[in-house]
Write a protein that holds these residues in place. Structure first.
Motif, PDB file in Angstrom:
ATOM      1  N   GLN A   1       0.812  -1.224   0.000  1.00  0.00           N
ATOM      2  CA  GLN A   1       0.000   0.000   0.000  1.00  0.00           C
ATOM      3  C   GLN A   1       0.844   1.272   0.000  1.00  0.00           C
ATOM      4  O   GLN A   1       0.415   2.305  -0.499  1.00  0.00           O
ATOM      5  CB  GLN A   1      -0.914  -0.007   1.238  1.00  0.00           C
ATOM      6  CG  GLN A   1      -1.906  -1.160   1.246  1.00  0.00           C
ATOM      7  CD  GLN A   1      -2.416  -1.442   2.650  1.00  0.00           C
ATOM      8  OE1 GLN A   1      -1.688  -1.972   3.486  1.00  0.00           O
ATOM      9  NE2 GLN A   1      -3.658  -1.086   2.905  1.00  0.00           N
ATOM     10  N   THR A   2       2.027   1.208   0.617  1.00  0.00           N
ATOM     11  CA  THR A   2       2.915   2.369   0.696  1.00  0.00           C
ATOM     12  C   THR A   2       4.328   1.941   0.351  1.00  0.00           C
ATOM     13  O   THR A   2       4.802   0.921   0.859  1.00  0.00           O
ATOM     14  CB  THR A   2       2.898   3.004   2.105  1.00  0.00           C
ATOM     15  OG1 THR A   2       1.574   3.453   2.405  1.00  0.00           O
ATOM     16  CG2 THR A   2       3.860   4.179   2.183  1.00  0.00           C
TER      17      THR A   2
ATOM     18  N   GLU B   1      -2.700   2.763   9.915  1.00  0.00           N
ATOM     19  CA  GLU B   1      -2.781   3.565   8.690  1.00  0.00           C
ATOM     20  C   GLU B   1      -2.746   2.689   7.437  1.00  0.00           C
ATOM     21  O   GLU B   1      -3.336   3.033   6.421  1.00  0.00           O
ATOM     22  CB  GLU B   1      -1.639   4.580   8.662  1.00  0.00           C
ATOM     23  CG  GLU B   1      -1.713   5.613   9.784  1.00  0.00           C
ATOM     24  CD  GLU B   1      -0.535   6.567   9.782  1.00  0.00           C
ATOM     25  OE1 GLU B   1       0.111   6.715   8.709  1.00  0.00           O
ATOM     26  OE2 GLU B   1      -0.255   7.171  10.834  1.00  0.00           O
ATOM     27  N   PHE B   2      -2.009   1.610   7.472  1.00  0.00           N
ATOM     28  CA  PHE B   2      -1.970   0.621   6.393  1.00  0.00           C
ATOM     29  C   PHE B   2      -1.395  -0.657   6.975  1.00  0.00           C
ATOM     30  O   PHE B   2      -0.983  -0.696   8.149  1.00  0.00           O
ATOM     31  CB  PHE B   2      -1.160   1.113   5.187  1.00  0.00           C
ATOM     32  CG  PHE B   2       0.186   1.702   5.534  1.00  0.00           C
ATOM     33  CD1 PHE B   2       1.272   0.897   5.838  1.00  0.00           C
ATOM     34  CD2 PHE B   2       0.376   3.084   5.541  1.00  0.00           C
ATOM     35  CE1 PHE B   2       2.509   1.439   6.150  1.00  0.00           C
ATOM     36  CE2 PHE B   2       1.615   3.641   5.846  1.00  0.00           C
ATOM     37  CZ  PHE B   2       2.678   2.815   6.161  1.00  0.00           C
TER      38      PHE B   2
END
Length: 501
Positions: free
Chosen positions: A49-50, A113-114
């Protein structure tokens, strides 16, 4: 925790050397990290995701990349492996970046957050050198659409107009000032200190000689390191080439960080899981502000804080990898840890920046990868990674183990405030009169051999910069010991010039 690590190195003398781009090198590191998770690499790539990307030298300043570049480095890499992360980040300049970003990713995952992130890095200095004088230059230009959080290179925080005017540019001369200051503090002669530096680094080359990812897998003796020759030329006093980070390398690396829930959902085997137990990220005062150029209060606090967060002592650590662009950061980290340079556990798992290779801001990503691999083979033990950036300007520490642990926060913000509030030294930018040499270097890497001086004015003990090409003073600086020597200094156009008093 970390669930996948990957490394890649391309040597110019290897058969089939391709002269790869930064994107291609990082992609190889990413592919290796995806495979290292033990599950379908494509499935893991889709889950990321990041992506945090470390900035290469070629995009760390105002000059254009000689062979072109991607406008979105992390997305260029992810496009090659079938990933499309919601967010990508390009980190500023700084060798502390790999550990800082792993800590940042861990904190964000713990905060919900992820669930899946990756840190990537690469450097193609070998490619840039290989093609510099060739006509068949490749074009690595790429344009990729999509979000990019570019945090800026922030390189200007490591120098000023004042330091640039006095040739205090580039890491070798900056660190030379620190190592010579430390030599003076210890009361060593130049010859004694050079031998101590070589004794610190020679064992690292033994590790590099056995590491398949090393850029220069050659074992070096102490005598070889201290002997100046055509193959071991002086760069900046007190450093011959074999004491300086090897930056003309082609290397890439990646580290995948996940929540426990994500790892279980994807089926990542638990014997791949390595947890971040302790961490800290500290920032030092600006170089000329520091009261003691032979010390690093930020490093001392970062080491102590990471150990506190992990809840262990130095004796509990099984492996170390201490950032080794030059001897000074290693000496300082050893002092903060209370260990000797010849500690039987060793000071590196890679082989160190002069021998394994110094791929710009991403070296410690390789250190983390080596640490994870070693700890998987030794469950329950602890590994320490010390990552340094700038001119001993920032220090990030990570302590790892396969032993499961809940996320723990650190007190880096509070400790950074402590460091920032430490006493500073007044600076006189246009000094005139008598003074003494506080520390120094001699640059051999410029057209005219030049002495670089940090001095103190006799009148008020304020600090100043000066340069010299005076024969008598240069003789003292290259053949004797100029620390504490009496000099005169005067402003001349945009620089200050020094001579023997």
């Amino acid at each position: 925790m970390i669930v996948g690590v990957g490394q890649f190195t391309e040597r110019v003398d290897d058969p089939g050397y391709r002269g790869m781009s930064s994107v291609e090198l990082a992609t190889e590191g990413v592919r290796a990290a995806l495979a290292d998770t033990g599950v379908d690499p494509a499935a893991v790539a889709r889950e990321i995701q990041t992506v945090y990307a470390l900035r290469q030298f070629e995009i760390s300043g105002p000059m254009p990349a000689p062979l072109g570049k991607s406008n979105n480095y992390p997305r260029s890499v992810m496009r090659r492996v079938g990933g499309d992360p919601a967010r990508v980040v390009l980190e500023p300049v700084g060798g502390q970046g790999p550990q800082k970003l792993v800590t940042e990713a861990g904190g964000a995952i713990a905060a919900g957050e992820f669930e899946v992130a990756m840190v990537i890095g690469s450097e193609n200095g070998s490619t840039l050198r290989y093609y510099a004088k060739r006509d068949d230059k490749p074009d690595f230009t790429e344009h990729v659409d999509g979000q990019l959080e570019d945090r800026g290179d922030q390189i200007h925080k490591y120098f000023s107009k004042y330091t640039v005017r006095h040739q205090l540019t580039g890491a070798p001369v900056q660190y030379a000032l620190l190592d010579n200051a430390r030599r003076g503090k210890l009361g060593r002669s130049p010859e004694q200190y050079r031998r101590e530096m070589a004794e610190l680094f020679a064992p690292m080359s033994k590790v590099a000689a056995k590491n398949p990812y090393s850029s220069s897998p050659v074992e070096r003796s102490v005598e070889e390191i201290i002997t100046v020759s055509s193959d071991n030329r002086m760069i900046c006093d007190p450093y011959p080439r074999l004491l300086v980070a090897r930056d003309q390398v082609n290397q890439g690396a990646a580290v995948i960080v996940m929540s426990v829930a994500a790892a279980r959902r994807l089926g990542v085997p638990e014997d791949k899981w390595v947890y971040l137990h302790g961490h800290a990220d500290l920032v030092e005062q600006s170089l000329l502000d520091r009261a003691d150029l032979a010390a690093s209060p930020a490093t001392e606090r970062a080491v102590a804080e990471a150990l506190r967060v992990a809840g262990i002592g130095v004796d509990d650590i099984a492996t170390f990898d201490l950032y080794s662009c030059f001897p000074f950061p290693v000496f300082i980290a050893c002092e903060a840890l209370g260990i000797r340079g010849d500690d039987p556990r060793g000071l590196t798992l890679t082989g160190g920046l002069p021998y394994f290779g110094g791929p710009g801001n991403s070296y410690s990503l390789h250190a983390i990868a080596e640490t994870v691999t070693r700890l998987r083979d030794n469950p329950g033990r602890f590994g320490f990674v010390g990552a340094n950036g700038g001119t001993m300007s920032a220090y990030s520490v990570g302590i790892y183990s396969t032993t499961p642990v809940e996320w723990r926060t650190d007190r880096s913000e509070e400790l950074n405030a402590e460091v920032a509030a430490l006493p500073t030294v007044p600076i006189t930018e246009r000094p005139e009169g008598r003074g003494t040499i506080e520390t120094y270097s001699v640059r051999y890497d410029v057209p005219v051999r030049t002495g670089i001086i940090v001095g103190r004015l006799d009148a008020d003990n304020s600090r100043f910069l000066a340069i010299t090409t005076d024969d008598d003073l240069l003789t003292l600086m290259t053949e004797g010991d100029p620390l504490g020597a009496a000099i005169t200094v005067r402003p001349e156009e945009k620089v200050n010039r020094a001579g023997l008093a």
